[in-house]
Design a protein around this motif. Structure first.
Motif, PDB file in Angstrom:
ATOM      1  N   GLY A 191       0.787  -1.231   0.000  1.00 54.35           N
ATOM      2  CA  GLY A 191       0.000   0.000   0.000  1.00 54.35           C
ATOM      3  C   GLY A 191       0.816   1.276   0.000  1.00 54.35           C
ATOM      4  N   PHE A 192       2.131   1.162   0.139  1.00 56.76           N
ATOM      5  CA  PHE A 192       3.007   2.316  -0.012  1.00 56.76           C
ATOM      6  C   PHE A 192       3.375   2.386  -1.489  1.00 56.76           C
ATOM      7  CE2 PHE A 192       3.220   1.854   4.476  1.00 56.76           C
ATOM      8  CZ  PHE A 192       3.574   3.091   4.979  1.00 56.76           C
ATOM      9  N   LEU A 193       2.873   3.411  -2.167  1.00 58.28           N
ATOM     10  CA  LEU A 193       3.098   3.557  -3.598  1.00 58.28           C
ATOM     11  C   LEU A 193       4.289   4.465  -3.833  1.00 58.28           C
ATOM     12  CD1 LEU A 193      -0.619   4.229  -4.580  1.00 58.28           C
ATOM     13  CD2 LEU A 193       0.574   2.029  -4.487  1.00 58.28           C
ATOM     14  N   GLY A 194       5.027   4.209  -4.903  1.00 62.14           N
ATOM     15  CA  GLY A 194       6.168   5.063  -5.163  1.00 62.14           C
ATOM     16  C   GLY A 194       6.864   4.784  -6.468  1.00 62.14           C
ATOM     17  N   VAL A 195       8.017   5.413  -6.611  1.00 62.19           N
ATOM     18  CA  VAL A 195       8.837   5.262  -7.805  1.00 62.19           C
ATOM     19  C   VAL A 195      10.306   5.140  -7.410  1.00 62.19           C
ATOM     20  CG1 VAL A 195       7.276   6.501  -9.362  1.00 62.19           C
ATOM     21  CG2 VAL A 195       9.035   7.751  -8.139  1.00 62.19           C
ATOM     22  N   VAL A 196      11.076   4.485  -8.292  1.00 60.14           N
ATOM     23  CA  VAL A 196      12.522   4.369  -8.151  1.00 60.14           C
ATOM     24  C   VAL A 196      13.127   4.828  -9.471  1.00 60.14           C
ATOM     25  CG1 VAL A 196      14.472   2.808  -7.811  1.00 60.14           C
ATOM     26  CG2 VAL A 196      12.311   2.360  -6.633  1.00 60.14           C
TER      27      VAL A 196
ATOM     28  N   GLY B  46      29.079   7.513  -8.742  1.00 59.44           N
ATOM     29  CA  GLY B  46      28.194   6.351  -8.759  1.00 59.44           C
ATOM     30  C   GLY B  46      26.827   6.711  -9.290  1.00 59.44           C
ATOM     31  N   TYR B  47      25.869   5.798  -9.113  1.00 58.85           N
ATOM     32  CA  TYR B  47      24.488   6.045  -9.514  1.00 58.85           C
ATOM     33  C   TYR B  47      23.754   6.659  -8.337  1.00 58.85           C
ATOM     34  CZ  TYR B  47      24.938   2.969 -13.621  1.00 58.85           C
ATOM     35  OH  TYR B  47      25.299   2.392 -14.802  1.00 58.85           O
ATOM     36  N   ARG B  48      23.154   7.823  -8.542  1.00 59.69           N
ATOM     37  CA  ARG B  48      22.336   8.468  -7.505  1.00 59.69           C
ATOM     38  C   ARG B  48      20.934   7.884  -7.628  1.00 59.69           C
ATOM     39  NH1 ARG B  48      18.959  13.159  -6.910  1.00 59.69           N
ATOM     40  NH2 ARG B  48      19.112  13.946  -4.779  1.00 59.69           N
ATOM     41  N   VAL B  49      20.571   7.017  -6.686  1.00 61.19           N
ATOM     42  CA  VAL B  49      19.297   6.310  -6.710  1.00 61.19           C
ATOM     43  C   VAL B  49      18.307   7.038  -5.812  1.00 61.19           C
ATOM     44  CG1 VAL B  49      18.141   4.125  -6.249  1.00 61.19           C
ATOM     45  CG2 VAL B  49      20.512   4.130  -7.054  1.00 61.19           C
ATOM     46  N   VAL B  50      17.138   7.350  -6.353  1.00 66.21           N
ATOM     47  CA  VAL B  50      16.106   8.056  -5.604  1.00 66.21           C
ATOM     48  C   VAL B  50      14.861   7.172  -5.555  1.00 66.21           C
ATOM     49  CG1 VAL B  50      14.666  10.123  -5.479  1.00 66.21           C
ATOM     50  CG2 VAL B  50      17.006  10.282  -6.382  1.00 66.21           C
ATOM     51  N   THR B  51      14.407   6.885  -4.342  1.00 68.18           N
ATOM     52  CA  THR B  51      13.177   6.122  -4.134  1.00 68.18           C
ATOM     53  C   THR B  51      12.229   7.002  -3.329  1.00 68.18           C
ATOM     54  OG1 THR B  51      14.457   4.073  -4.028  1.00 68.18           O
ATOM     55  CG2 THR B  51      12.196   3.996  -3.197  1.00 68.18           C
ATOM     56  N   THR B  52      11.048   7.230  -3.875  1.00 65.17           N
ATOM     57  CA  THR B  52      10.046   8.046  -3.193  1.00 65.17           C
ATOM     58  C   THR B  52       8.802   7.189  -3.003  1.00 65.17           C
ATOM     59  OG1 THR B  52      10.889  10.018  -4.316  1.00 65.17           O
ATOM     60  CG2 THR B  52       8.723  10.195  -3.264  1.00 65.17           C
ATOM     61  N   ILE B  53       8.319   7.104  -1.747  1.00 64.20           N
ATOM     62  CA  ILE B  53       7.104   6.342  -1.467  1.00 64.20           C
ATOM     63  C   ILE B  53       6.174   7.175  -0.590  1.00 64.20           C
ATOM     64  CG2 ILE B  53       8.216   4.078  -1.679  1.00 64.20           C
ATOM     65  CD1 ILE B  53       8.209   3.898   1.389  1.00 64.20           C
ATOM     66  N   ALA B  54       4.893   6.846  -0.663  1.00 63.26           N
ATOM     67  CA  ALA B  54       3.879   7.469   0.193  1.00 63.26           C
ATOM     68  C   ALA B  54       2.820   6.423   0.489  1.00 63.26           C
ATOM     69  CB  ALA B  54       3.250   8.677  -0.494  1.00 63.26           C
TER      70      ALA B  54
ATOM     71  N   GLY C  81      -0.505   5.110   0.330  1.00 68.31           N
ATOM     72  CA  GLY C  81      -1.668   5.395  -0.498  1.00 68.31           C
ATOM     73  C   GLY C  81      -1.426   6.612  -1.373  1.00 68.31           C
ATOM     74  N   GLU C  82      -2.489   7.117  -1.966  1.00 73.10           N
ATOM     75  CA  GLU C  82      -2.365   8.267  -2.855  1.00 73.10           C
ATOM     76  C   GLU C  82      -2.305   9.587  -2.101  1.00 73.10           C
ATOM     77  OE1 GLU C  82      -5.250   8.149  -5.956  1.00 73.10           O
ATOM     78  OE2 GLU C  82      -4.818   6.070  -6.435  1.00 73.10           O
ATOM     79  N   ALA C  83      -2.797   9.624  -0.868  1.00 72.79           N
ATOM     80  CA  ALA C  83      -2.862  10.882  -0.128  1.00 72.79           C
ATOM     81  C   ALA C  83      -1.783  11.013   0.944  1.00 72.79           C
ATOM     82  CB  ALA C  83      -4.238  11.028   0.517  1.00 72.79           C
ATOM     83  N   GLY C  84      -0.963   9.986   1.118  1.00 73.15           N
ATOM     84  CA  GLY C  84       0.047  10.014   2.171  1.00 73.15           C
ATOM     85  C   GLY C  84       1.176  10.977   1.881  1.00 73.15           C
ATOM     86  N   LEU C  85       1.841  11.403   2.942  1.00 73.33           N
ATOM     87  CA  LEU C  85       2.985  12.291   2.817  1.00 73.33           C
ATOM     88  C   LEU C  85       4.148  11.521   2.204  1.00 73.33           C
ATOM     89  CD1 LEU C  85       4.172  15.095   3.535  1.00 73.33           C
ATOM     90  CD2 LEU C  85       4.901  14.093   5.699  1.00 73.33           C
TER      91      LEU C  85
ATOM     92  N   SER D  37      12.211  -1.071   2.951  1.00 78.06           N
ATOM     93  CA  SER D  37      11.232  -1.990   3.527  1.00 78.06           C
ATOM     94  C   SER D  37      10.077  -1.242   4.170  1.00 78.06           C
ATOM     95  CB  SER D  37      11.900  -2.901   4.556  1.00 78.06           C
ATOM     96  OG  SER D  37      12.300  -2.167   5.687  1.00 78.06           O
ATOM     97  N   VAL D  38       8.947  -1.934   4.193  1.00 77.33           N
ATOM     98  CA  VAL D  38       7.745  -1.454   4.876  1.00 77.33           C
ATOM     99  C   VAL D  38       7.352  -2.575   5.833  1.00 77.33           C
ATOM    100  CG1 VAL D  38       5.321  -0.825   4.588  1.00 77.33           C
ATOM    101  CG2 VAL D  38       7.010  -0.074   2.904  1.00 77.33           C
ATOM    102  N   PRO D  39       7.229  -2.279   7.129  1.00 83.64           N
ATOM    103  CA  PRO D  39       6.901  -3.338   8.081  1.00 83.64           C
ATOM    104  C   PRO D  39       5.505  -3.899   7.831  1.00 83.64           C
ATOM    105  CG  PRO D  39       6.915  -1.198   9.169  1.00 83.64           C
ATOM    106  CD  PRO D  39       7.362  -0.978   7.761  1.00 83.64           C
ATOM    107  N   GLY D  40       5.390  -5.210   8.028  1.00 83.60           N
ATOM    108  CA  GLY D  40       4.090  -5.854   7.896  1.00 83.60           C
ATOM    109  C   GLY D  40       3.283  -5.683   9.170  1.00 83.60           C
ATOM    110  N   LYS D  41       2.019  -5.991   9.074  1.00 84.30           N
ATOM    111  CA  LYS D  41       1.164  -5.969  10.261  1.00 84.30           C
ATOM    112  C   LYS D  41       1.581  -7.114  11.174  1.00 84.30           C
ATOM    113  CE  LYS D  41      -2.710  -4.037   7.741  1.00 84.30           C
ATOM    114  NZ  LYS D  41      -4.042  -4.263   7.196  1.00 84.30           N
ATOM    115  N   LEU D  42       1.107  -7.095  12.387  1.00 89.71           N
ATOM    116  CA  LEU D  42       1.435  -8.127  13.364  1.00 89.71           C
ATOM    117  C   LEU D  42       1.187  -9.508  12.764  1.00 89.71           C
ATOM    118  CD1 LEU D  42       2.394  -8.639  16.237  1.00 89.71           C
ATOM    119  CD2 LEU D  42       0.010  -8.611  16.965  1.00 89.71           C
ATOM    120  N   GLY D  43       2.215 -10.339  12.752  1.00 92.80           N
ATOM    121  CA  GLY D  43       2.098 -11.687  12.214  1.00 92.80           C
ATOM    122  C   GLY D  43       2.334 -11.790  10.715  1.00 92.80           C
TER     123      GLY D  43
END
Length: 119
Positions: A34-39, A47-55, A57-61, A78-84
């Motif tokens: 559910g964290f949407l983004g681009v790389v 070197g290669y300057r790598v930029v990853t932007t995530i938010a 959903g669509e309205a997240g910061l 990484s994005v942590p999963g829910k409990l379990g």
């Protein structure tokens, strides 16, 4: 306001690369639990300057991660999963002069497969 416009423009301009392999200035869309983004990356002298932007959903910061990778270096997002549940992780590595975005394996098992944009 401008960062939201820039983030939206990057998401709309994102084009999937060949099998998770990115070309310079070619963005790839990702979806990590559910964290949407681009790389994307730009070649620099050090070197290669790598930029990853995530938010979330669509309205997240948006949150931006920037790293400079030389040959045979890797960074994980990484994005942590829910409990379990497992975390959602992607590896971004520079191998053979190419940037590769791939799911992160743990003990030979793929923990997550990022959803790539499909035109």
């Amino acid at each position: 306001m401008y960062r939201y416009i820039a983030f939206a423009a990057l998401c709309m301009a994102a084009m999937p690369a060949h099998a998770d392999e990115l070309g310079a200035m070619k963005a790839e869309s990702i979806d990590l639990a559910g964290f949407l983004g681009v790389v994307y990356y730009t070649p620099q002298e050090d070197g290669y300057r790598v930029v990853t932007t995530i938010a979330q959903g669509e309205a997240g910061l948006p949150v931006r991660f920037v790293a400079t990778l030389t040959e045979n270096q890797m960074v994980a997002v990484s994005v942590p999963g829910k409990l379990g549940e497992s975390d959602q992780i992607i590896d971004i590595s520079r191998v053979g002069g190419k940037l590769v975005v791939s799911p992160h394996p743990i003990d030979g098992i793929v923990v997550s497969t990022p959803k790539l944009a499909v035109d």
